[in-house]
Structure formats: C-alpha cells, structure tokens
Motif scaffolding. Sequence first.
Motif, PDB file in Angstrom:
ATOM      1  N   LYS A 186       0.854  -1.193   0.000  1.00  0.00           N
ATOM      2  CA  LYS A 186       0.000   0.000   0.000  1.00  0.00           C
ATOM      3  C   LYS A 186       0.886   1.236   0.000  1.00  0.00           C
ATOM      4  O   LYS A 186       1.776   1.370   0.837  1.00  0.00           O
ATOM      5  CB  LYS A 186      -0.919  -0.007   1.224  1.00  0.00           C
ATOM      6  CG  LYS A 186      -1.959   1.104   1.221  1.00  0.00           C
ATOM      7  CD  LYS A 186      -2.901   0.955   2.415  1.00  0.00           C
ATOM      8  CE  LYS A 186      -3.972   2.039   2.395  1.00  0.00           C
ATOM      9  NZ  LYS A 186      -4.861   1.939   3.574  1.00  0.00           N
ATOM     10  N   GLU A 187       0.653   2.111  -0.971  1.00  0.00           N
ATOM     11  CA  GLU A 187       1.458   3.323  -1.141  1.00  0.00           C
ATOM     12  C   GLU A 187       2.942   2.975  -1.210  1.00  0.00           C
ATOM     13  O   GLU A 187       3.786   3.619  -0.589  1.00  0.00           O
ATOM     14  CB  GLU A 187       1.173   4.312  -0.006  1.00  0.00           C
ATOM     15  CG  GLU A 187      -0.277   4.800   0.008  1.00  0.00           C
ATOM     16  CD  GLU A 187      -0.569   5.739   1.163  1.00  0.00           C
ATOM     17  OE1 GLU A 187       0.318   5.896   2.037  1.00  0.00           O
ATOM     18  OE2 GLU A 187      -1.667   6.295   1.204  1.00  0.00           O
ATOM     19  N   ASN A 188       3.236   1.928  -1.963  1.00  0.00           N
ATOM     20  CA  ASN A 188       4.604   1.439  -2.186  1.00  0.00           C
ATOM     21  C   ASN A 188       5.303   0.982  -0.911  1.00  0.00           C
ATOM     22  O   ASN A 188       6.539   0.936  -0.853  1.00  0.00           O
ATOM     23  CB  ASN A 188       5.445   2.493  -2.901  1.00  0.00           C
ATOM     24  CG  ASN A 188       5.308   2.393  -4.411  1.00  0.00           C
ATOM     25  OD1 ASN A 188       5.344   1.295  -4.973  1.00  0.00           O
ATOM     26  ND2 ASN A 188       5.147   3.527  -5.073  1.00  0.00           N
ATOM     27  N   LYS A 189       4.530   0.617   0.090  1.00  0.00           N
ATOM     28  CA  LYS A 189       5.086   0.105   1.335  1.00  0.00           C
ATOM     29  C   LYS A 189       4.534  -1.295   1.579  1.00  0.00           C
ATOM     30  O   LYS A 189       3.325  -1.523   1.482  1.00  0.00           O
ATOM     31  CB  LYS A 189       4.726   1.019   2.510  1.00  0.00           C
ATOM     32  CG  LYS A 189       5.266   0.522   3.848  1.00  0.00           C
ATOM     33  CD  LYS A 189       4.843   1.440   4.984  1.00  0.00           C
ATOM     34  CE  LYS A 189       5.360   0.924   6.316  1.00  0.00           C
ATOM     35  NZ  LYS A 189       4.919   1.768   7.464  1.00  0.00           N
ATOM     36  N   LEU A 190       5.423  -2.240   1.876  1.00  0.00           N
ATOM     37  CA  LEU A 190       5.017  -3.609   2.180  1.00  0.00           C
ATOM     38  C   LEU A 190       4.394  -3.643   3.574  1.00  0.00           C
ATOM     39  O   LEU A 190       5.085  -3.466   4.571  1.00  0.00           O
ATOM     40  CB  LEU A 190       6.224  -4.543   2.112  1.00  0.00           C
ATOM     41  CG  LEU A 190       5.977  -6.034   2.371  1.00  0.00           C
ATOM     42  CD1 LEU A 190       4.978  -6.614   1.371  1.00  0.00           C
ATOM     43  CD2 LEU A 190       7.299  -6.811   2.320  1.00  0.00           C
ATOM     44  N   ILE A 191       3.070  -3.862   3.639  1.00  0.00           N
ATOM     45  CA  ILE A 191       2.378  -3.775   4.928  1.00  0.00           C
ATOM     46  C   ILE A 191       2.034  -5.129   5.527  1.00  0.00           C
ATOM     47  O   ILE A 191       1.826  -5.234   6.739  1.00  0.00           O
ATOM     48  CB  ILE A 191       1.091  -2.932   4.810  1.00  0.00           C
ATOM     49  CG1 ILE A 191       0.104  -3.586   3.834  1.00  0.00           C
ATOM     50  CG2 ILE A 191       1.416  -1.503   4.402  1.00  0.00           C
ATOM     51  CD1 ILE A 191      -1.281  -2.941   3.841  1.00  0.00           C
ATOM     52  N   ALA A 192       1.959  -6.183   4.691  1.00  0.00           N
ATOM     53  CA  ALA A 192       1.534  -7.477   5.226  1.00  0.00           C
ATOM     54  C   ALA A 192       2.021  -8.619   4.355  1.00  0.00           C
ATOM     55  O   ALA A 192       2.135  -8.493   3.134  1.00  0.00           O
ATOM     56  CB  ALA A 192       0.011  -7.520   5.345  1.00  0.00           C
ATOM     57  N   ILE A 193       2.303  -9.757   5.007  1.00  0.00           N
ATOM     58  CA  ILE A 193       2.712 -10.985   4.313  1.00  0.00           C
ATOM     59  C   ILE A 193       1.885 -12.125   4.896  1.00  0.00           C
ATOM     60  O   ILE A 193       1.776 -12.269   6.107  1.00  0.00           O
ATOM     61  CB  ILE A 193       4.211 -11.283   4.519  1.00  0.00           C
ATOM     62  CG1 ILE A 193       5.064 -10.121   4.025  1.00  0.00           C
ATOM     63  CG2 ILE A 193       4.593 -12.575   3.805  1.00  0.00           C
ATOM     64  CD1 ILE A 193       6.544 -10.274   4.377  1.00  0.00           C
ATOM     65  N   SER A 194       1.304 -12.940   4.025  1.00  0.00           N
ATOM     66  CA  SER A 194       0.517 -14.084   4.472  1.00  0.00           C
ATOM     67  C   SER A 194       1.032 -15.364   3.840  1.00  0.00           C
ATOM     68  O   SER A 194       1.434 -15.382   2.671  1.00  0.00           O
ATOM     69  CB  SER A 194      -0.963 -13.904   4.108  1.00  0.00           C
ATOM     70  OG  SER A 194      -1.707 -15.086   4.391  1.00  0.00           O
ATOM     71  N   GLN A 195       1.015 -16.435   4.612  1.00  0.00           N
ATOM     72  CA  GLN A 195       1.270 -17.753   4.047  1.00  0.00           C
ATOM     73  C   GLN A 195       0.253 -17.992   2.946  1.00  0.00           C
ATOM     74  O   GLN A 195      -0.940 -17.769   3.120  1.00  0.00           O
ATOM     75  CB  GLN A 195       1.130 -18.797   5.157  1.00  0.00           C
ATOM     76  CG  GLN A 195       1.249 -20.238   4.723  1.00  0.00           C
ATOM     77  CD  GLN A 195       1.012 -21.197   5.887  1.00  0.00           C
ATOM     78  OE1 GLN A 195       1.320 -20.889   7.031  1.00  0.00           O
ATOM     79  NE2 GLN A 195       0.452 -22.357   5.589  1.00  0.00           N
ATOM     80  N   ARG A 196       0.692 -18.431   1.764  1.00  0.00           N
ATOM     81  CA  ARG A 196      -0.206 -18.596   0.618  1.00  0.00           C
ATOM     82  C   ARG A 196      -1.164 -19.759   0.839  1.00  0.00           C
ATOM     83  O   ARG A 196      -2.364 -19.628   0.679  1.00  0.00           O
ATOM     84  CB  ARG A 196       0.618 -18.813  -0.649  1.00  0.00           C
ATOM     85  CG  ARG A 196      -0.190 -18.899  -1.921  1.00  0.00           C
ATOM     86  CD  ARG A 196      -0.664 -17.533  -2.344  1.00  0.00           C
ATOM     87  NE  ARG A 196      -1.338 -17.582  -3.633  1.00  0.00           N
ATOM     88  CZ  ARG A 196      -2.604 -17.955  -3.826  1.00  0.00           C
ATOM     89  NH1 ARG A 196      -3.343 -18.326  -2.795  1.00  0.00           N
ATOM     90  NH2 ARG A 196      -3.137 -17.951  -5.023  1.00  0.00           N
ATOM     91  N   ASP A 197      -0.628 -20.909   1.194  1.00  0.00           N
ATOM     92  CA  ASP A 197      -1.447 -22.091   1.468  1.00  0.00           C
ATOM     93  C   ASP A 197      -1.778 -22.115   2.963  1.00  0.00           C
ATOM     94  O   ASP A 197      -1.256 -22.924   3.717  1.00  0.00           O
ATOM     95  CB  ASP A 197      -0.703 -23.362   1.046  1.00  0.00           C
ATOM     96  CG  ASP A 197      -1.522 -24.621   1.279  1.00  0.00           C
ATOM     97  OD1 ASP A 197      -2.758 -24.515   1.374  1.00  0.00           O
ATOM     98  OD2 ASP A 197      -0.925 -25.710   1.359  1.00  0.00           O
TER      99      ASP A 197
END
Length: 342
Positions: A186-197
């Motif tokens: 968001k707004e070129n900032k990495l705000i969240a990472i989630s496990q895909r599976d």
Amino acid sequence: MKKEQVVNCQFSVWYPIFKKHTIKSLILPLPQNVIDYLLDDGTLVVSGSDHNTQQTHTNNSDSDAEEDVQWSDDETTTTVTAPEFPEFTSKVLEAINALGGSIFPKLNWSAPRDANWIALNSSLQCCSLSDIFLLFKSSDFITHDLTQPFLQCSDQDSPDPVINYELVLRKWSELIPGGEFRCFVKENKLIAISQRDYTQYYQHILKQEEPVCQAIQDFFSQHIQYNFLDEDFVFDVYRDSQGRVWLIDLNPFGEVTDSLLFSWEELTSGGELNQHQEGPAFRYTTSEVTVQPSPCLSYRIPRDFVDLSTGEDAYKLIDFLKLTKSQQEECEEEEEEENAPQ
C-alpha cells in the motif's frame, strides 16, 4: 480498486518489468474463435493435432438431429466432433516444447487453480492444448477473467478498457506450497505478508519466521518497490530451499484478490496492522489444530448442491423438498403393500 489497476496486473504488462526475477514464460495471443470455444457450454474437450478426441452427449429428451443420432430404447446418443484449431495448436505445442515439454497455464490474470481436480494428474501441469482446455473450460476463475474482469472495481461508471486476451505458458516448476507467500503493498510500502497455502501447517515457517520475512522484505525493496505501475498492489512470491525469492504473480489491491489470513478491512484501514512493529505484519498457520480444508474444494461440488446448501436458489430448494416428499410417499406405499395381509 480501479479498472486501470486491474489492467496493470495483466501478466503481459508486468512480466517484461520483472522477467529476471520470475519463472520463464511465453505469451500467445488468444484467437477469438478459441475464446468463443472456452465460453461455450457445449463441448468440454478439444481435439487438436495432439489428440483426436470425440465427446458423446446423452440426453433423455427428443431431438431434431438426424444423421448423427443413434436411437436406443429411452435415450438419444449424439456423437459430437470437438472443434479443432490447427494453427493455434501448432503455436502452443511449439511454445510448450520450448519451455521443456510441460507448462503451467493461465490467462491475463488467473490460473485455473479451482479446476485441478478434473485433470488426470490432479495438477495444473499441462503437456498439450487439450490439457489446457480441459482445465480452462472447468474453471470459474478463467470464466471470470473472460467475462467480468472489472466486476468489483469502484469506477464502474467509466468504460471498460479493451482487453486483448492471451494464453500464458509458464515453464513447469515443482513449487512446494509451504514456500509460497502473498504480499500486500500500500502506497509502495510492504504492509503485510501471508502464508499462501494457509489451510496447512508448515513447521519450517514457524522455525524460520524471521529469515523468511526478511528475505521477502529484501526482495521487495531491491526488485519490486517503485518498479511497478501502481503504488497499491499484491504480489505472490516463492522462497526456494536455497533461500532465494522468486516473483510468481501480481494482483490488484482489492477484494477480487484473496486476502488469505488478513481481512480487507484490516488491509485498507490504515496503519493498524503495523502499530506494534516496524516491518510488515506476517501471518501463517501456527499449528495443526488450525488446519482447514482448501477453499477450492467447493468448486468440485455441483452448483445445484452449493445453491441448496446456501439457500441461494429457493426454487431448487422447493423442488428438492417436493422430490424428497414424493420419495417418502413411495416408500410408505411400498411398505404398506409388503405388509398387506395375503
């Protein structure tokens, strides 16, 4: 989410930008007659020069067909020759061979992940045009791409951009689901990472939480940040056994994209996700207790069953209740006849 953002997430738009950091792929324009075939509810399997396939349709109603109809006691059997696309088939086979003989197919945005159950190998690995079409014609994700790509966009009043549909062939790679992650920007900032599976528990993620998160952040800052056409987007990555990160896909920042272990309310509400930490929020399944069935399993169920279970079609429910009542009455009559005095 605007229509322009959806357009920018087409594979042929972002692949040239990040070609060095993703899986080798080839892009073929999709002819209109092939698009028409994919949207046709009739024949399921295509027979190209790689396969000679015929499909038999059986129905219990009267038919006006003549020469191609074989009558039996109570049904009509019609043999239908599947359509062929010799020129397109040749191009596809040439591209598949150039990529090593097996590929992972997708359209401008989506892959037929909801249809892998129908393939003989229960996989998205394809070696022919027939393999690809079997998956595509069985996939709701592909149908959405072809018919409603801008369905959830906020600027519905604006005209839809013209889309040139393409078949994307990606070199087949054995990716371990536990190495895939979805990242929200968001707004070129990495705000969240989630496990895909997120339906499965992978112990190595728990043990390597910090290096996994750091590797993804480094990859984003070095190769992705400020290089994409939008400042709000979602990207998928794969971290291999050597710790190297690869870009897998790019998606619009909006509800059309699965938010996995986050909610879109969280992702769009501001800085609440990162109020207790400096880096992005990182979520993954933490124990086997929280393992869930895959959401794609619902696509294996006939649509009528889904409508009945959710109550979305009242008429189907009424018909079902009438059928149940009729069957019950028949059973009662049979029991009465069996118990009647001789």
